[in-house]
Write an enzyme that holds these catalytic residues in place. Sequence first.
Site, PDB file in Angstrom:
ATOM      1  N   HIS A 122       2.670  -7.957  -0.149  1.00 17.97           N
ATOM      2  CA  HIS A 122       2.751  -7.533   1.249  1.00 17.97           C
ATOM      3  C   HIS A 122       2.531  -8.696   2.214  1.00 17.97           C
ATOM      4  O   HIS A 122       1.709  -9.576   1.978  1.00 17.97           O
ATOM      5  CB  HIS A 122       1.712  -6.436   1.524  1.00 17.97           C
ATOM      6  CG  HIS A 122       0.299  -6.872   1.298  1.00 17.97           C
ATOM      7  ND1 HIS A 122      -0.437  -7.538   2.237  1.00 17.97           N
ATOM      8  CD2 HIS A 122      -0.512  -6.749   0.216  1.00 17.97           C
ATOM      9  CE1 HIS A 122      -1.644  -7.794   1.774  1.00 17.97           C
ATOM     10  NE2 HIS A 122      -1.714  -7.331   0.531  1.00 17.97           N
ATOM     11  N   ASP A 123       3.317  -8.719   3.268  1.00 17.09           N
ATOM     12  CA  ASP A 123       3.185  -9.694   4.364  1.00 17.09           C
ATOM     13  C   ASP A 123       3.471 -11.130   3.940  1.00 17.09           C
ATOM     14  O   ASP A 123       3.187 -12.068   4.693  1.00 17.09           O
ATOM     15  CB  ASP A 123       1.787  -9.612   4.998  1.00 17.09           C
ATOM     16  CG  ASP A 123       1.435  -8.197   5.429  1.00 17.09           C
ATOM     17  OD1 ASP A 123       2.083  -7.694   6.349  1.00 17.09           O
ATOM     18  OD2 ASP A 123       0.519  -7.597   4.824  1.00 17.09           O
ATOM     19  N   GLY A 140      -0.498 -11.399  -1.312  1.00 13.48           N
ATOM     20  CA  GLY A 140      -0.352 -10.966   0.074  1.00 13.48           C
ATOM     21  C   GLY A 140      -0.517 -12.102   1.063  1.00 13.48           C
ATOM     22  O   GLY A 140      -1.396 -12.949   0.907  1.00 13.48           O
TER      23      GLY A 140
END
Length: 271
Positions: A122-123, A140
């Site tokens: 994520h991200d 992440g």
Amino acid sequence: MTSVHPTSIISKDCEIGEGVVIGPWCVVSGRVKLADGVRLIGNVYLNGPLTIGARSVLYPFCAIGFAAQHLKVKPGDPTAGVVIGEDSILREHCTVHAATHDAIPTTVGNRNLMMVNSHLGHDARTGNDVVLVNNSALGGHGVVGDNATLGGGALLHQFTRIGRMAFIGGGTRAVADVPPFCSAVERSRLTGINLIGMRRAGFPRDQITAVREAFRKVFREPMTRPEMIEMLNKLSVRSPLVAEMAEFVGGCANRPISVGYDRDDREDAMV
């Protein structure tokens, strides 16, 4: 001509460009935009919000845009999702997870090659012309610059940055930032500059020499981050590439900087 196999399930919110080919047994859910010429070979699973750039190709069992592997993420939480650039290739079993907020999506740049079983958490963000070899993974918020390569099984710790045209060796545990044009192995230990990559990119000999000198004088000597920045700035007077290294070291960072000098095995190769 656009082609959708009858066994595939496509959301009514999906935007499909010209010449898109969706093979058998694909599932496309939510707000997904497939730009012109995108190809889903088969058994591809997409979850919006998601944008896939023109001419990108996804191989069987890619799973893109699903929720982050994070305990704070709950079903229905807002997310900016995922953006994949143009002309990228995602091979079998690649995964890219959605952002944990609705401001900036998890991003795969243009002309990326994600080999079998590679992963973006994520991200995370990759630049353009990045290669992720089989089983490599970004935690992440990890960031990988343009033209960088992660070897097979290389692992990037969350929030870690990899500079432009860096080379991360197979099996490396990148737990600290790797500056542009450098090579890293083992546990974020710098071994030198990415000489082959720089030559292939056509950098002038004097610029390669300047980067090599900066590596020798800065990353192979024990010094603090402010001392690194000061020395790189001095060496960058005639080299934009060394200036780029200085900017990277002085930039916003959550992780230490990898270094190349020898230390006791009990100590980390970072400052």
